[in-house]
Design an enzyme around this catalytic site. Structure first.
Site, PDB file in Angstrom:
ATOM      1  N   LYS A  74     -32.848 -41.429  33.451  1.00  0.00           N
ATOM      2  CA  LYS A  74     -32.838 -40.828  32.129  1.00  0.00           C
ATOM      3  C   LYS A  74     -32.713 -39.304  32.216  1.00  0.00           C
ATOM      4  CE  LYS A  74     -36.097 -40.567  28.193  1.00  0.00           C
ATOM      5  NZ  LYS A  74     -37.449 -40.978  27.758  1.00  0.00           N
ATOM      6  N   SER A 150     -37.776 -42.663  23.291  1.00  0.00           N
ATOM      7  CA  SER A 150     -36.723 -41.769  23.722  1.00  0.00           C
ATOM      8  C   SER A 150     -35.856 -42.299  24.867  1.00  0.00           C
ATOM      9  CB  SER A 150     -37.332 -40.433  24.156  1.00  0.00           C
ATOM     10  OG  SER A 150     -38.199 -40.592  25.274  1.00  0.00           O
ATOM     11  N   SER A 174     -42.087 -44.348  24.182  1.00  0.00           N
ATOM     12  CA  SER A 174     -40.680 -44.142  24.520  1.00  0.00           C
ATOM     13  C   SER A 174     -40.082 -45.170  25.467  1.00  0.00           C
ATOM     14  CB  SER A 174     -40.479 -42.740  25.110  1.00  0.00           C
ATOM     15  OG  SER A 174     -40.646 -41.774  24.112  1.00  0.00           O
TER      16      SER A 174
END
Length: 476
Positions: A74, A150, A174
């Site tokens: 990520k 996220s 997230s």
């Protein structure tokens, strides 16, 4: 050996791919080639990668327990030496690290083949992945809906069969929120279970935990075994060590548990009836397999939760303000600019008040798990949101109003970042429209073993392996 067929690659989890490689039925190079094709196909439909695919793949240990398994990281860690990152922001340019984050070292040692970097909202502060820098990441189940945040880019690619597992992190939900949106397994480990050094002694005052997203419970257990070894010397938080490998917990009997269930948000916000119904049904399944079920929940003060969550937000702001290269605020989204402004105005007394609020949330949760072994809740309060619903670029938000907004959408996850308890989202339902619905299980601090036992029990009782989204990397 021959090339990996697209349907075979996309339908195998990490353990299945590793078994093929170990049996010499396919080579690591053939699996990587299949993964690259699948990633390019999925990204074209979902907008889930921030950079071109790494060429070559990042270095990894060829004999690790997950050697040869494709993987993505990520755009907010784990920072890999030499790989640029931007935290989803147009304002961050040319940022790189000279050494790996400890978690990245462990990913490499596990043999994971990192092939790309996935999208995240700016600063990782949203439950939707729609940064201005990249545009919205689309949900493979419905392209007009978000993938959650996220860790939305990672979730979209795993759900689409492009990779069997992916890195993500969780500061208020997230990992669990995108897992719910995309129909995945999303474990937030206990505070201190996975490392966060060397760049941070703790992440977001201990609210943020690093880990990943998978399609199967056994992959989650294998990944946890690979990265949750003894913490490096000097880590602030150290979760109690497991008594045996986590993969053995997947096959273990959880015994007869005291299970609490609630579908009522602590803030009082309405929960979608379809979402609530799936959680209620999971409670019935747990009762059917022998556990005792009670309607109960910890006494979480929603105002204290918002104040405690300010610690995580100002930690993100402070990291930018202390960086050698300050971000260009004119290029930041509206809530990010508010984060920087409010971080600068945050005093030592404000920090102490937020720490006090953290204890207000943590103590009743700790007490609750002396009475119950497991808590069942919905993961989200709503179905996956259409693009543009949450409005991170809305200039009218303060940081607190923004937190309240995302906690209306995801009201059940953040308390357990504040308290440090492990929690997992499982894809145990679907809406009438065919959208995934996640159910969250929470256990006492350090009890990932219990979560994995029950998750495996539910995976067997209510399997989800057969479900495939419309965008899926079975190129055949």
């Amino acid at each position: 050996m021959g090339p990996v067929e697209p349907h075979e690659y996309a339908n195998l989890d990490a353990v299945g791919l590793r078994e093929l490689i170990q049996a010499r039925e396919v080579s690591v190079a053939e699996v990587e080639a299949a993964a690259r094709r699948a990633l390019e196909y999925a990204h074209a439909g979902l907008n889930a990668l921030t950079l071109p695919l790494f060429e070559p793949a990042l270095e990894h240990e060829p004999t690790g327990p997950l050697a040869g398994v494709p993987f993505v990281i990520k755009d907010s860690g784990p920072f890999a030496r030499g790989v640029p990152f931007a935290l989803g922001s147009r304002s961050i340019r040319g940022a790189r690290t000279l050494v790996d984050q400890e978690l990245m070292t462990r990913f490499r040692a596990a043999g994971l083949v990192a092939l790309g970097q996935t999208t995240a909202p700016e600063l990782g502060l949203s439950f939707s992945t729609e940064p201005v820098k990249h545009g919205p990441t689309r949900n493979p189940w419905a392209l007009d809906r978000g993938a959650g945040g996220s860790s939305g880019g990672s979730a979209a690619l795993v759900a689409a069969g492009a990779v069997p597992l992916a890195h993500g992190n969780d500061g208020a939900g997230s990992l669990r929120v995108p897992a719910s949106c995309c129909g995945l397994v999303g474990l937030k480990p206990s505070r201190g279970r996975t490392p966060c050094g060397p760049y941070a002694g703790e992440m977001a005052f201990g609210h943020t935990v690093e880990f990943g997203l998978t399609r199967t419970v056994r992959d989650t257990a294998h990944l946890l075994d690979a990265v949750a070894a003894a913490p490096p010397v000097g880590e602030k938080y150290m979760a109690p060590p497991p008594v045996r490998p986590y993969i053995e917990e997947v096959r273990a009997d959880p015994g007869r548990l005291r299970v609490a269930i609630t579908t009522e948000a602590w803030s009082g916000v309405a929960v979608d009836p379809q979402v609530a119904a799936v959680a209620v049904n999971v409670g019935k399944v747990l009762e059917w397999v022998g556990h005792t079920l009670t309607e109960a929940s910890p006494a979480v003060d929603p105002d204290a939760l918002v104040e405690a969550s300010m610690l995580g937000v100002v930690a993100a702001g402070a990291a930018l303000l202390m960086a050698p290269r300050r971000p260009d605020r004119s290029l930041m989204e509206a809530v990010s600019r508010r984060v920087l402004a409010e971080t600068e105005a945050f005093s030592a007394l404000d920090v102490m008040a937020a720490v006090g609020a953290q204890h207000q949330v943590t103590r009743p949760i700790g007490l609750f798990f002396t009475r119950y072994d497991l808590l069942v809740t919905p993961t989200l309060g709503q179905l996956p949101a259409p693009h543009g619903t949450l409005g991170y670029d809305d200039p009218d938000h303060s940081v607190r109003s923004w937190l309240r907004r995302i906690f209306e959408y995801g009201p059940f996850t953040a308390p357990f970042n504040v308290s440090g308890n492990p929690a997992i989202s499982l894809p145990l339902g679907q809406s009438r429209e065919g959208l995934p619905i996640g159910v969250q299980l929470v256990a006492a601090y350090g009890r990932e073993d219990l979560l994995l036992r029950v998750a495996a029990q539910l995976e067997q009782a209510a399997p989800w392996k057969h479900r495939r989204p419309p965008i899926y990397a079975d190129l055949s």
